[in-house]
Design a protein around this motif. Structure first.
Motif, mmCIF file in Angstrom:
data_model
loop_
_atom_site.group_PDB
_atom_site.id
_atom_site.type_symbol
_atom_site.label_atom_id
_atom_site.label_comp_id
_atom_site.label_asym_id
_atom_site.label_seq_id
_atom_site.Cartn_x
_atom_site.Cartn_y
_atom_site.Cartn_z
ATOM 1 N N THR A 138 64.654 77.145 16.748
ATOM 2 C CA THR A 138 63.481 77.936 16.387
ATOM 3 C C THR A 138 62.391 77.066 15.770
ATOM 4 O OG1 THR A 138 64.378 78.414 14.193
ATOM 5 C CG2 THR A 138 64.917 79.974 15.962
ATOM 6 N N VAL A 139 61.210 77.646 15.683
ATOM 7 C CA VAL A 139 60.096 76.942 15.050
ATOM 8 C C VAL A 139 60.469 76.560 13.620
ATOM 9 C CG1 VAL A 139 57.737 77.197 14.187
ATOM 10 C CG2 VAL A 139 58.319 77.993 16.489
ATOM 11 N N ALA A 140 61.115 77.476 12.885
ATOM 12 C CA ALA A 140 61.493 77.182 11.499
ATOM 13 C C ALA A 140 62.451 76.000 11.427
ATOM 14 C CB ALA A 140 62.135 78.414 10.866
ATOM 15 N N GLU A 141 63.400 75.919 12.352
ATOM 16 C CA GLU A 141 64.337 74.798 12.358
ATOM 17 C C GLU A 141 63.626 73.493 12.697
ATOM 18 O OE1 GLU A 141 68.575 76.375 13.854
ATOM 19 O OE2 GLU A 141 66.887 77.130 15.041
ATOM 20 N N ARG A 142 62.695 73.551 13.625
ATOM 21 C CA ARG A 142 61.991 72.327 14.032
ATOM 22 C C ARG A 142 61.032 71.826 12.959
ATOM 23 N NH1 ARG A 142 58.839 73.679 18.168
ATOM 24 N NH2 ARG A 142 59.591 75.761 18.656
ATOM 25 N N LEU A 143 60.422 72.767 12.232
ATOM 26 C CA LEU A 143 59.506 72.374 11.161
ATOM 27 C C LEU A 143 60.247 72.057 9.869
ATOM 28 C CD1 LEU A 143 56.556 74.906 11.612
ATOM 29 C CD2 LEU A 143 56.668 72.522 12.355
ATOM 30 N N GLY A 144 61.409 72.679 9.692
ATOM 31 C CA GLY A 144 62.208 72.415 8.505
ATOM 32 C C GLY A 144 61.995 73.352 7.348
ATOM 33 N N ASP A 145 61.169 74.418 7.535
ATOM 34 C CA ASP A 145 60.984 75.380 6.453
ATOM 35 C C ASP A 145 60.495 76.714 6.997
ATOM 36 O OD1 ASP A 145 58.068 75.434 6.640
ATOM 37 O OD2 ASP A 145 58.091 73.491 5.653
ATOM 38 N N SER A 146 60.528 77.721 6.149
ATOM 39 C CA SER A 146 60.014 79.039 6.500
ATOM 40 C C SER A 146 59.698 79.776 5.212
ATOM 41 C CB SER A 146 61.039 79.808 7.341
ATOM 42 O OG SER A 146 60.469 81.003 7.872
ATOM 43 N N LEU A 147 59.078 80.944 5.329
ATOM 44 C CA LEU A 147 58.660 81.710 4.167
ATOM 45 C C LEU A 147 59.715 82.752 3.795
ATOM 46 C CD1 LEU A 147 54.881 82.215 4.989
ATOM 47 C CD2 LEU A 147 55.890 80.645 3.319
ATOM 48 N N VAL A 148 60.063 82.794 2.503
ATOM 49 C CA VAL A 148 61.108 83.663 1.975
ATOM 50 C C VAL A 148 60.557 84.437 0.780
ATOM 51 C CG1 VAL A 148 63.439 83.750 1.002
ATOM 52 C CG2 VAL A 148 62.861 81.981 2.673
ATOM 53 N N PHE A 149 60.951 85.699 0.655
ATOM 54 C CA PHE A 149 60.562 86.496 -0.505
ATOM 55 C C PHE A 149 61.203 85.897 -1.757
ATOM 56 C CE2 PHE A 149 61.515 90.395 -3.150
ATOM 57 C CZ PHE A 149 60.232 90.497 -3.671
ATOM 58 N N ALA A 150 60.391 85.645 -2.774
ATOM 59 C CA ALA A 150 60.869 84.966 -3.983
ATOM 60 C C ALA A 150 62.029 85.699 -4.644
ATOM 61 C CB ALA A 150 59.721 84.803 -4.974
ATOM 62 N N GLY A 151 62.026 87.028 -4.553
ATOM 63 C CA GLY A 151 63.076 87.807 -5.186
ATOM 64 C C GLY A 151 64.452 87.614 -4.585
ATOM 65 N N LEU A 152 64.533 86.956 -3.435
ATOM 66 C CA LEU A 152 65.815 86.690 -2.786
ATOM 67 C C LEU A 152 66.365 85.303 -3.119
ATOM 68 C CD1 LEU A 152 65.039 88.173 0.743
ATOM 69 C CD2 LEU A 152 66.529 89.168 -1.001
ATOM 70 N N LEU A 153 65.594 84.510 -3.849
ATOM 71 C CA LEU A 153 65.987 83.134 -4.123
ATOM 72 C C LEU A 153 66.729 82.998 -5.447
ATOM 73 C CD1 LEU A 153 62.651 81.345 -3.109
ATOM 74 C CD2 LEU A 153 64.697 81.685 -1.691
ATOM 75 N N THR A 154 67.584 81.995 -5.516
ATOM 76 C CA THR A 154 68.203 81.662 -6.796
ATOM 77 C C THR A 154 67.106 81.139 -7.736
ATOM 78 O OG1 THR A 154 68.634 79.376 -6.154
ATOM 79 C CG2 THR A 154 70.351 81.013 -5.636
ATOM 80 N N PRO A 155 67.295 81.244 -9.044
ATOM 81 C CA PRO A 155 66.274 80.733 -9.971
ATOM 82 C C PRO A 155 65.950 79.259 -9.720
ATOM 83 C CG PRO A 155 67.836 82.092 -11.152
ATOM 84 C CD PRO A 155 68.388 81.933 -9.762
ATOM 85 N N GLU A 156 66.961 78.465 -9.381
ATOM 86 C CA GLU A 156 66.747 77.034 -9.148
ATOM 87 C C GLU A 156 65.882 76.810 -7.916
ATOM 88 O OE1 GLU A 156 70.153 77.860 -11.594
ATOM 89 O OE2 GLU A 156 69.744 78.477 -9.525
ATOM 90 N N LEU A 157 66.191 77.536 -6.833
ATOM 91 C CA LEU A 157 65.433 77.358 -5.603
ATOM 92 C C LEU A 157 64.024 77.902 -5.756
ATOM 93 C CD1 LEU A 157 65.484 76.277 -2.773
ATOM 94 C CD2 LEU A 157 66.516 78.428 -1.993
ATOM 95 N N ARG A 158 63.879 78.985 -6.475
ATOM 96 C CA ARG A 158 62.543 79.525 -6.707
ATOM 97 C C ARG A 158 61.692 78.521 -7.484
ATOM 98 N NH1 ARG A 158 61.523 85.391 -9.441
ATOM 99 N NH2 ARG A 158 63.390 85.787 -8.187
#
Length: 291
Positions: free
Chosen positions: A86-106
């Motif tokens: 996918t485009v996200a895999e080829r670019l290496g990132d994508s957009l995620v809702f902050a509320g779904l992230l661990t505090p460290e990753l956020r």
């Protein structure tokens, strides 16, 4: 060492095999006879800048549409068969809702300036929807996400289908009802019970229930037998957002929609982004021509 970003973020073979086993062996399509309907909305809930109106009569030929959005397991079968990245895999990132992230990753992810509840997360993609430490192993029957329109079109071509036009999508979403905002009628939560997956609570920091996708058949279907035409995930449609705006168009709203900032969980609602954009709340469903 991986020779490319896409290889670095590729799903492992064990995960793919496990998901593919849980994929249905055939598409469940619902044949619709087509006909004329009143497309669009001039309701006070509508956003004029989105181009929902004016209400106009539109004729739709017969077609068949998938009862659900494409699932994680179904997309895994495509990846296993074709090696698609996918485009996200080829670019290496994508957009995620902050509320779904661990505090460290956020803390170490970059916020989108205009919408800080979105974070650019390294490694987020269809099989790692919240970043490198997450997995879809227990979400085989959820809608696949982090899918750009380019990825959706590639999948559709593989199975001999296509993305719906906006008119086809809206005709199907309405389930035979005329000018109703929801696939089941005029009231968003009949009897006080939700009929779709949207953000419950105070957006974005105080959810009243778990945030994220639910299985593709989690709620009752509309009168045409189609599940989650609103809520859960945005769905890619074919064509540009406007004749003078080549961005891709998405329909139906998502689990992030909330009346305080985004009432786009309605049958006429639409939004736009570039065809190569991937998001943690965007997926797709398929249609085929009926001859």
């Amino acid at each position: 060492m991986p020779s490319s970003v896409a290889e670095a973020y590729a799903p492992d073979a064990r995960l793919l095999a496990d998901l593919v086993v849980r994929a249905p062996q055939s598409l469940t399509m619902v044949g619709l006879a087509g006909g004329s309907f009143r497309m669009g909305s001039e309701d006070p809930l509508a956003y004029p800048a989105d181009g929902e109106g004016p209400v106009r009569d539109v004729e739709v030929p017969a077609f068949a549409i998938a009862a659900t959005t494409v699932t994680v397991a179904e997309f895994a079968a495509f990846v296993q068969a074709t090696g698609h990245r996918t485009v996200a895999e080829r670019l290496g990132d994508s957009l995620v809702f902050a509320g779904l992230l661990t505090p460290e990753l956020r803390a170490r992810s970059t916020a989108v300036v205009a919408a800080p509840w979105w974070r650019q997360v390294r490694g987020a993609c269809w099989h790692r929807p919240e970043g490198p430490e997450s997995s879809v192993e227990d979400r085989a029957d959820h809608p696949v996400t982090h899918i750009s329109r380019l990825d959706a079109e590639a999948y559709a071509s593989w199975v001999g289908a296509r993305l719906p036009s906006e008119a086809e999508w809206e005709f199907a979403a309405r389930g035979g009802l005329d000018q109703q905002p929801y696939p089941w009628g005029a009231v968003r939560e009949p009897g006080g019970r939700p009929r779709m997956k949207t953000f419950q609570g105070v957006f974005p920091d105080s959810p009243a229930e778990a945030v994220g996708t639910v299985p593709v058949t989690a709620y009752s279907p509309n009168a045409y037998g189609l599940h989650n035409m609103t809520g859960n995930v945005w769905e890619w449609a074919a064509g540009p957002f406007r004749p003078d705006d080549e961005r891709g168009v998405l329909r139906g709203g998502s689990y992030m929609c909330h009346e305080s900032y985004c009432r786009r969980y309605r049958t006429s609602a639409r939004t736009a982004t570039t065809p190569d954009t991937s998001l943690g709340h965007a997926g797709f469903r398929l249609v085929v021509d009926v001859t």
